[in-house]
Design a protein around this motif. Structure first.
Motif, short mmCIF file in Angstrom:
data_model
loop_
_atom_site.label_atom_id
_atom_site.label_comp_id
_atom_site.label_asym_id
_atom_site.label_seq_id
_atom_site.Cartn_x
_atom_site.Cartn_y
_atom_site.Cartn_z
N ILE A 221 -95.83 48.45 30.67
CA ILE A 221 -96.88 48.18 32.11
C ILE A 221 -97.03 47.07 30.81
O ILE A 221 -98.58 47.71 30.16
CB ILE A 221 -97.54 48.88 32.62
CG1 ILE A 221 -96.58 50.50 33.56
CG2 ILE A 221 -98.83 48.68 33.77
CD1 ILE A 221 -96.14 49.79 34.22
N ALA A 222 -97.18 45.45 31.36
CA ALA A 222 -98.80 44.63 30.95
C ALA A 222 -99.25 44.40 31.88
O ALA A 222 -99.67 44.02 33.54
CB ALA A 222 -97.55 43.79 30.66
N HIS A 223 -100.75 44.17 31.51
CA HIS A 223 -101.66 43.72 32.59
C HIS A 223 -102.52 42.85 31.63
O HIS A 223 -103.02 42.68 30.39
CB HIS A 223 -102.85 45.11 31.74
CG HIS A 223 -104.53 44.89 32.44
ND1 HIS A 223 -104.47 44.46 33.85
CD2 HIS A 223 -105.60 44.16 31.80
CE1 HIS A 223 -106.08 44.47 34.43
NE2 HIS A 223 -106.05 44.25 32.76
N GLY A 224 -102.61 41.44 32.23
CA GLY A 224 -103.16 40.08 31.79
C GLY A 224 -103.41 39.43 33.10
O GLY A 224 -103.99 39.15 34.23
N GLN A 225 -102.32 38.62 33.07
CA GLN A 225 -102.22 37.94 34.30
C GLN A 225 -102.03 38.11 35.24
O GLN A 225 -100.45 39.06 35.39
CB GLN A 225 -101.39 36.32 33.74
CG GLN A 225 -101.35 35.55 32.52
CD GLN A 225 -102.91 34.76 33.67
OE1 GLN A 225 -103.16 34.05 34.36
NE2 GLN A 225 -103.89 34.82 32.45
N TYR A 226 -102.47 37.88 36.72
CA TYR A 226 -101.99 38.55 38.49
C TYR A 226 -102.14 37.38 39.17
O TYR A 226 -102.18 36.49 39.17
CB TYR A 226 -103.25 40.02 38.55
CG TYR A 226 -102.67 40.76 38.24
CD1 TYR A 226 -102.68 42.53 38.52
CD2 TYR A 226 -103.12 41.19 36.62
CE1 TYR A 226 -102.03 42.68 37.70
CE2 TYR A 226 -103.42 42.29 35.99
CZ TYR A 226 -102.43 43.14 36.75
OH TYR A 226 -103.07 44.66 36.16
N ALA A 227 -100.91 37.44 39.95
CA ALA A 227 -100.33 36.47 40.78
C ALA A 227 -101.74 36.54 42.22
O ALA A 227 -102.53 37.48 41.83
CB ALA A 227 -99.23 37.34 41.77
N ALA A 228 -101.66 35.15 42.76
CA ALA A 228 -102.72 34.95 44.10
C ALA A 228 -101.98 34.91 45.09
O ALA A 228 -100.53 33.87 44.02
CB ALA A 228 -103.99 34.41 43.72
N LEU A 229 -102.35 35.26 46.40
CA LEU A 229 -102.05 34.43 47.51
C LEU A 229 -102.93 32.74 47.48
O LEU A 229 -103.44 32.12 46.93
CB LEU A 229 -103.01 34.96 48.49
CG LEU A 229 -102.14 36.32 49.20
CD1 LEU A 229 -103.36 37.31 50.34
CD2 LEU A 229 -100.77 36.36 48.93
N PRO A 230 -101.76 31.88 48.35
CA PRO A 230 -101.38 31.04 48.28
C PRO A 230 -103.17 30.85 48.60
O PRO A 230 -103.96 31.11 49.84
CB PRO A 230 -100.78 30.16 49.62
CG PRO A 230 -99.94 30.95 48.99
CD PRO A 230 -100.47 32.40 48.88
N ALA A 231 -103.70 29.41 48.84
CA ALA A 231 -105.15 29.10 49.52
C ALA A 231 -104.69 28.82 51.32
O ALA A 231 -103.72 28.55 51.62
CB ALA A 231 -105.83 28.12 49.18
N PRO A 232 -105.42 29.82 52.17
CA PRO A 232 -105.31 29.36 52.91
C PRO A 232 -105.00 27.57 53.80
O PRO A 232 -105.88 26.65 53.47
CB PRO A 232 -105.91 31.07 53.42
CG PRO A 232 -107.63 31.24 53.22
CD PRO A 232 -106.77 30.34 51.45
N VAL A 233 -104.32 27.44 54.84
CA VAL A 233 -104.72 25.75 55.63
C VAL A 233 -104.20 26.52 56.88
O VAL A 233 -104.40 27.41 57.58
CB VAL A 233 -102.76 25.26 54.67
CG1 VAL A 233 -103.67 25.08 53.08
CG2 VAL A 233 -101.89 25.74 55.33
N GLU A 234 -104.82 25.05 57.69
CA GLU A 234 -105.36 25.16 58.76
C GLU A 234 -103.66 25.35 59.67
O GLU A 234 -103.48 23.96 59.35
CB GLU A 234 -106.51 24.38 59.39
CG GLU A 234 -106.54 24.38 60.43
CD GLU A 234 -107.08 26.10 61.65
OE1 GLU A 234 -107.03 26.25 62.45
OE2 GLU A 234 -108.04 26.46 60.65
N PRO A 235 -103.04 25.85 60.46
CA PRO A 235 -101.99 25.65 60.77
C PRO A 235 -101.53 24.13 62.12
O PRO A 235 -103.22 24.42 62.01
CB PRO A 235 -101.94 27.19 61.41
CG PRO A 235 -102.59 28.34 61.42
CD PRO A 235 -104.02 27.01 60.80
N ALA A 236 -100.83 23.85 61.78
CA ALA A 236 -100.49 22.21 62.76
C ALA A 236 -100.41 22.41 63.64
O ALA A 236 -100.96 23.57 64.79
CB ALA A 236 -98.89 22.01 62.26
#
Length: 403
Positions: A221-236
């Motif tokens: 088990i490696a604890h270091g970098q974690y993924a993040a969700l993309p920044a929200p954008v206003e739908p077209a």
């Protein structure tokens, strides 16, 4: 599974890149009826010492994890190191969190749901989810790799790390596992993206319990970098705004250590040496910490690394990730829709037709009881308590439809 199918076209060549010890190819492999896995294959020129499934996060492409994308070469560090150690490495493409294909063009429908949520919502009533489909893709690779009579390892980061842990818990043919940027207690699932929901999972399992299913095989088990969700954008304009809320919050080091401690308590002192926690050095940006990859190599009994070699990339010939995502999403949507049609026909044949034939309440009661018995034994399975002389170490036996 027969094997991997090499992909090439007039746009990208059969071999995407070359190193001194291996070549890099785009590949596809069959998984379910109408469902394929796609990804990148690092194939040894000489003898293969081990086979690895290397899983990216949902918002990373296989080409990025192979170090083929200009400006993101550092992401290919783990794949390159395993290639230099003599491993054949397959990097599958996961369904990403974009929403380009979340909708039905025939109906003029577009939503802001991620591709992962879009598929999850359609498969929920079938008892399936996008993670389960991707596990099938991983286990199809494990089946092919295990037939080659070399050690098999699975490593993953972010969403890929969750898949790596689940795959190792399910398949004993996986000899060693590396989970990076994915360890957290499942009790937080309600705050996570909707597609991580699983039927009854948290009632029976946390991360520690799943880790216990992996051991005594090595688990890092490696604890270091974690993924993040993309920044929200206003739908077209014209895109429905109905995506479910959800966050990805990196756990702190203390909670990770607490979870690892609980896993060690569950499996007992004799197995704790097979569970290793690696805390990345402060400032280390590698998604797979160097120390963790080293322990994976040791667990698979790999020899010393060959001298570093340049990865010569054929620029401009990489697969089109957007077109690949469209194929992957469409395959799972079509598979789910076909399954729903089959379910409807089977329900009518096996359930409603026999019940409609019953004339009295007694006949309907008898028919219902029979249906419950058949469904329980042929679909759900039954738990048999063993009395007398059970097998050593066994308290009960699960009889499934295939046993």
């Amino acid at each position: 599974m027969v094997g991997l199918e090499y992909l090439s076209s007039s746009v990208h060549e059969l071999r995407l890149a070359d190193a001194a010890k291996y070549g890099v190819h785009a590949v596809r492999w069959p998984v379910l009826n109408g469902v394929n896995g796609e990804g990148i294959y690092l194939k040894q020129r000489g003898e293969t010492t081990a086979c690895i499934v290397l899983l990216p996060d949902a918002d990373q492409t296989p080409e990025e994890l192979a170090g083929l994308v200009q400006g993101k070469e550092a992401l290919g560090q783990a794949a390159h190191e395993l290639g230099l150690a003599g491993c054949d490495v397959v990097i599958p493409a996961l369904i990403n969190r974009q929403s380009d294909f979340s909708g039905n063009p025939e109906l003029g429908l577009r939503t802001d749901q991620s591709h992962r949520e879009w598929i999850y919502r359609q498969t929920f009533e079938l008892g399936r989810n996008v993670g389960g489909y991707e596990l099938h893709k991983v286990l199809a690779l494990v089946e092919w790799m295990s037939a080659r009579k070399v050690p098999v390892g699975v490593a993953g980061y972010g969403e890929g790390g969750r898949l790596a842990l689940m795959a190792a818990a399910l398949d004993k043919r996986i000899d060693a596992t590396l989970v990076s940027g994915a360890w957290e207690e499942l009790e937080e699932t309600w705050q996570r993206p909707l597609e991580r929901n699983g039927f009854g999972l948290v009632k029976e399992f946390g991360e520690a319990e799943i880790a216990g299913l992996v051991m005594p095989r090595p688990l890092i088990i490696a604890h270091g970098q974690y993924a993040a969700l993309p920044a929200p954008v206003e739908p077209a304009v014209g895109v429905r705004k109905n995506a479910a809320p959800g966050t990805l919050t990196p756990p702190d080091e203390e909670s990770v250590r607490k979870g690892i401690k609980r896993a060690r308590q569950l499996v007992g002192d004799k197995l704790t040496e097979h569970l290793r926690l690696v805390i990345a050095d402060e400032g280390e940006l590698a998604i797979f910490p160097v120390e963790a990859v080293g322990w994976l190599r040791k667990a698979l009994r790999l020899g010393k690394l060959d001298a570093p070699s340049e990865l010569r990339i054929r620029r401009g010939s990489l697969p089109d990730d957007r077109a690949r995502q469209q194929r992957l999403v469409s395959e799972l949507v079509d598979h789910a829709r076909r399954a729903l049609q089959v379910c409807e026909r089977q329900r009518n044949t096996l359930v409603w037709k026999p019940l409609a034939a019953a004339k009295t309440d007694v006949e309907r009661s008898v028919a219902t009881a029979k249906l419950r018995r058949v469904f329980g034994r042929s679909r759900l399975g039954v738990c048999l308590i063993l009395r007398g002389h059970p097998p050593p170490g066994a308290a009960f036996w699960i009889r499934t439809p295939s046993s």
